[in-house]
Design an enzyme around this catalytic site. Structure first.
Site, PDB file in Angstrom:
ATOM      1  N   GLU A  44      -0.302  -4.095  -7.356  1.00 20.09           N
ATOM      2  CA  GLU A  44      -0.196  -3.406  -6.279  1.00 20.09           C
ATOM      3  C   GLU A  44      -1.678  -2.610  -5.830  1.00 20.09           C
ATOM      4  O   GLU A  44      -1.316  -2.173  -7.278  1.00 20.09           O
ATOM      5  CB  GLU A  44       1.026  -2.264  -5.536  1.00 20.09           C
ATOM      6  CG  GLU A  44       2.530  -2.931  -6.176  1.00 20.09           C
ATOM      7  CD  GLU A  44       3.327  -2.253  -5.623  1.00 20.09           C
ATOM      8  OE1 GLU A  44       3.197  -1.191  -5.589  1.00 20.09           O
ATOM      9  OE2 GLU A  44       4.338  -2.894  -6.304  1.00 20.09           O
ATOM     10  N   ASP A  55       5.231  10.352  -3.462  1.00 19.63           N
ATOM     11  CA  ASP A  55       4.463  10.420  -5.118  1.00 19.63           C
ATOM     12  C   ASP A  55       4.340  11.432  -5.376  1.00 19.63           C
ATOM     13  O   ASP A  55       4.367  12.053  -5.280  1.00 19.63           O
ATOM     14  CB  ASP A  55       2.607   9.509  -4.358  1.00 19.63           C
ATOM     15  CG  ASP A  55       3.348   7.714  -4.529  1.00 19.63           C
ATOM     16  OD1 ASP A  55       3.254   7.397  -5.178  1.00 19.63           O
ATOM     17  OD2 ASP A  55       2.321   7.701  -3.205  1.00 19.63           O
ATOM     18  N   TYR A 168      11.620  -4.279  -3.217  1.00 20.29           N
ATOM     19  CA  TYR A 168      10.943  -3.609  -4.227  1.00 20.29           C
ATOM     20  C   TYR A 168      12.426  -2.775  -4.460  1.00 20.29           C
ATOM     21  O   TYR A 168      13.126  -1.816  -3.827  1.00 20.29           O
ATOM     22  CB  TYR A 168      10.567  -2.309  -3.590  1.00 20.29           C
ATOM     23  CG  TYR A 168       9.762  -1.263  -4.630  1.00 20.29           C
ATOM     24  CD1 TYR A 168      10.035  -0.609  -4.997  1.00 20.29           C
ATOM     25  CD2 TYR A 168       8.034  -0.992  -4.649  1.00 20.29           C
ATOM     26  CE1 TYR A 168       9.368   0.233  -6.509  1.00 20.29           C
ATOM     27  CE2 TYR A 168       7.033   0.066  -5.588  1.00 20.29           C
ATOM     28  CZ  TYR A 168       8.337   0.487  -6.067  1.00 20.29           C
ATOM     29  OH  TYR A 168       7.824   1.269  -7.200  1.00 20.29           O
TER      30      TYR A 168
END
Length: 257
Positions: A44, A55, A168
């Site tokens: 990725e 994040d 995911y």
């Protein structure tokens, strides 16, 4: 069969993440090849963004370093085109929706196809708004990777019904970052997904040890490591290649059968 499908064919997949352009795009190319040499099945590439809401601090700081060094989406596409001349490893972008919106969905997906990007993960794309992007991406053979969070329980079957590439599975609530303990019952989530689709699953968010890779790849079809890799790059900078090779090799050795 697509490159992503081949990554999961008859084996468990280790997926590594790094932020494109940290510390330079030339090094990004080197690091991708080192990770592949170490056994990564898919990589990725994060497109740096000024406000990466999913994040934690490690990847936030990598975004800042990359942007400060002059990294742009067009330059990342050029780097991917260069990488693609050397390897067939599947490459997936992790990008925030505003990046695609400003670039133009059609133009972005076309560039992905031209340069050899196989898919895109968009953490802030609501499921209800996927239809404005997915049909365009499909025209260019780009998988929009479905993310399933621990809070998705009642909606999992609906969310994954049309999933392509891989799914995911987010192991923990909160932002990205290494965790010493992951307590979410991901087994139950994987079981629900597999009752609906044969699209492979990979677990990410928090995984950073060989033991965790072993545990979660036994449950799912793959394991994703991001922040721990980005932390190595932050520590060693342009000299991170050998350290990444050692770390990814160790993680790959933990994959289940």
């Amino acid at each position: 069969m697509s490159r992503i499908q081949k990554a999961f064919e008859n084996k468990k997949a280790f997926i590594g993440f790094l932020t494109a352009g940290d510390p330079t795009l030339e090094k990004t190319e080197e690091f991708v090849l080192e990770m592949e040499r170490a056994g990564a099945a898919l990589v990725e590439l994060g497109i740096p963004f000024s406000d990466p809401i999913a994040d934690g601090p490690v990847i936030q700081e990598a975004n800042i370093r990359s942007l400060s060094a002059g990294c742009t989406t067009d330059k990342i596409f050029d780097t991917v085109a260069s990488i693609r001349k050397k390897t067939e490893i599947p490459l997936v972008f992790l990008a925030y929706l505003n990046t695609l919106y400003k670039y133009g969905y059609d133009k972005f997906c076309q560039r992905c196809q031209e340069c050899g990007v196989d898919g895109v993960i968009i953490p802030d794309l609501p499921f209800e708004e996927r239809d404005e992007l997915v049909p365009i991406a499909r025209q260019y053979d780009v998988d929009v990777i479905t993310m399933v969070a621990p809070t998705s329980k009642e909606r999992i079957r609906k969310v994954v019904a049309d999933a392509t590439g891989f799914i995911y599975v987010v192991s923990s609530m909160g932002v990205t970052g290494a965790r010493s303990e992951i307590t979410t019952d991901v087994g139950e989530i994987i079981e629900t997904i597999r009752s609906v689709t044969k699209t492979p699953t990979a677990i990410g968010f928090g995984i950073n040890t060989k033991e965790q890779v072993s545990k979660f790849s036994a449950i799912a079809d793959g394991a994703i490591v991001g922040s721990a890799i980005v932390k190595i790059i932050a520590e060693y900078g342009e000299n991170a290649g050998p350290e990444l090779y050692k770390y990814v090799s160790d993680m790959v050795s933990g994959l289940g059968e």
